[in-house]
Motif scaffolding. Structure first.
Motif, mmCIF file in Angstrom:
data_model
loop_
_atom_site.group_PDB
_atom_site.id
_atom_site.type_symbol
_atom_site.label_atom_id
_atom_site.label_comp_id
_atom_site.label_asym_id
_atom_site.label_seq_id
_atom_site.Cartn_x
_atom_site.Cartn_y
_atom_site.Cartn_z
ATOM 1 N N ASP A 88 -9.385 0.931 0.648
ATOM 2 C CA ASP A 88 -8.248 1.786 0.292
ATOM 3 C C ASP A 88 -8.661 2.589 -0.929
ATOM 4 O OD1 ASP A 88 -6.900 0.577 2.318
ATOM 5 O OD2 ASP A 88 -5.728 -0.744 1.038
ATOM 6 N N GLU B 131 0.812 -1.210 0.000
ATOM 7 C CA GLU B 131 0.000 0.000 0.000
ATOM 8 C C GLU B 131 0.848 1.264 0.000
ATOM 9 O OE1 GLU B 131 -4.120 -0.970 2.170
ATOM 10 O OE2 GLU B 131 -2.348 -1.111 3.422
ATOM 11 N N GLU C 43 -1.644 6.048 6.950
ATOM 12 C CA GLU C 43 -2.310 5.549 5.742
ATOM 13 C C GLU C 43 -3.455 6.480 5.358
ATOM 14 O OE1 GLU C 43 -3.531 1.481 6.104
ATOM 15 O OE2 GLU C 43 -1.487 0.745 6.358
ATOM 16 N N ARG D 37 -10.349 -8.430 0.698
ATOM 17 C CA ARG D 37 -9.220 -9.293 0.352
ATOM 18 C C ARG D 37 -9.448 -10.696 0.895
ATOM 19 N NH1 ARG D 37 -5.047 -5.371 2.687
ATOM 20 N NH2 ARG D 37 -5.215 -3.618 1.242
ATOM 21 N N TRP E 164 -4.987 6.603 2.736
ATOM 22 C CA TRP E 164 -5.903 5.943 1.797
ATOM 23 C C TRP E 164 -6.844 4.952 2.454
ATOM 24 C CZ3 TRP E 164 -0.583 5.476 2.007
ATOM 25 C CH2 TRP E 164 -0.100 4.302 2.593
ATOM 26 N N HIS E 165 -6.580 4.575 3.708
ATOM 27 C CA HIS E 165 -7.324 3.475 4.336
ATOM 28 C C HIS E 165 -8.517 3.981 5.161
ATOM 29 C CE1 HIS E 165 -7.640 -0.566 6.314
ATOM 30 N NE2 HIS E 165 -8.113 0.182 7.302
ATOM 31 N N HIS F 299 -9.919 -5.588 5.865
ATOM 32 C CA HIS F 299 -10.100 -5.879 4.445
ATOM 33 C C HIS F 299 -10.674 -7.285 4.283
ATOM 34 C CE1 HIS F 299 -8.363 -2.361 2.495
ATOM 35 N NE2 HIS F 299 -7.431 -2.345 3.440
HETATM 36 ZN ZN LIG Z 1 -6.148 -0.682 3.817
#
Ligand SMILES: [Zn+2]
Length: 196
Positions: free
Chosen positions: A131, A3, A157, A90, A159-160, A124
């Motif tokens: 993300d 990531e 992070e 995921r 983006w998370h 996830h």
């Molecule tokens: Zn993430």
């Protein structure tokens, strides 16, 4: 995929945003014929699908998916801001591979989990973490996400985001990085209560 290697803000993102909004406007009448009550969401979805053709929303929980779609529909139509999904749900095996790779790269599980969590702890894998990209879209979500129960979780992070309807609109305390509050490999536990 690591990531940390996601590309941050690029100047051409503004152009992409403009083209996507124009496309959404052009597609709106078609969407209106198909779904009169949700034309904005449908047309926006089509346009965003062209901008982010690789994104995959499958595997997200129904709530997380609906929240994400509603949030990015508002971002697009109200502020001309694009939000794409880099990584949502995921598979546990994929998450385990990512974690193992990060352990190899960092040289220790304790360091690795500051970026990637093992499957049992990853949101996830539970289908409630998203993300997003680009950076500007993430900033929009940080500012407006609470209305959709979507919150940025970590300092490291941008983006998370996680879908947390249990918060009732109150942002969770942001943690410096993933893994805080879990037992490290050597049995050393971080401060209890830091995990929300
Ligand atoms: Zn993430």
């Amino acid at each position: 995929m690591n990531e940390a290697r996601i590309i941050p803000l690029r100047p051409r993102d503004r152009l992409f945003a403009l083209v996507t909004v124009v496309l959404a406007v052009l597609l709106w009448p078609v969407a209106f014929v198909r779904r009169p009550g949700r034309a904005g969401e449908v047309a926006g979805g089509w346009a965003l699908g062209m901008r982010f053709p690789a994104e995959d929303l499958t595997g997200l929980t129904e709530g997380a998916r609906a929240a994400f779609v509603a949030a990015r529909t508002e971002a697009l139509w109200r502020h001309g801001q694009l939000i794409g999904l880099t990584s949502g749900y995921r598979d546990p095996a994929v998450q385990q591979r990512m974690f193992d790779e990060e352990v190899r790269r960092c040289g220790s599980a304790a360091l690795a989990r500051m970026l990637v969590l093992p499957p049992a702890e990853s949101c996830h894998v539970r289908g409630v973490a998203l993300d997003v990209r680009p950076y500007e879209g993430a900033r929009w979500l940080e500012e407006h996400g609470a209305r959709y129960d979507l919150y940025r979780m970590y300092d490291n992070e941008w983006w998370h985001f996680e879908y947390r309807p249990d918060r009732g609109g109150v942002p969770p305390r942001r943690r410096p990085h993933p893994g805080v509050g879990f037992v490290f490999e050597d049995g050393d536990r971080m401060r209890p209560g830091s995990w929300e």
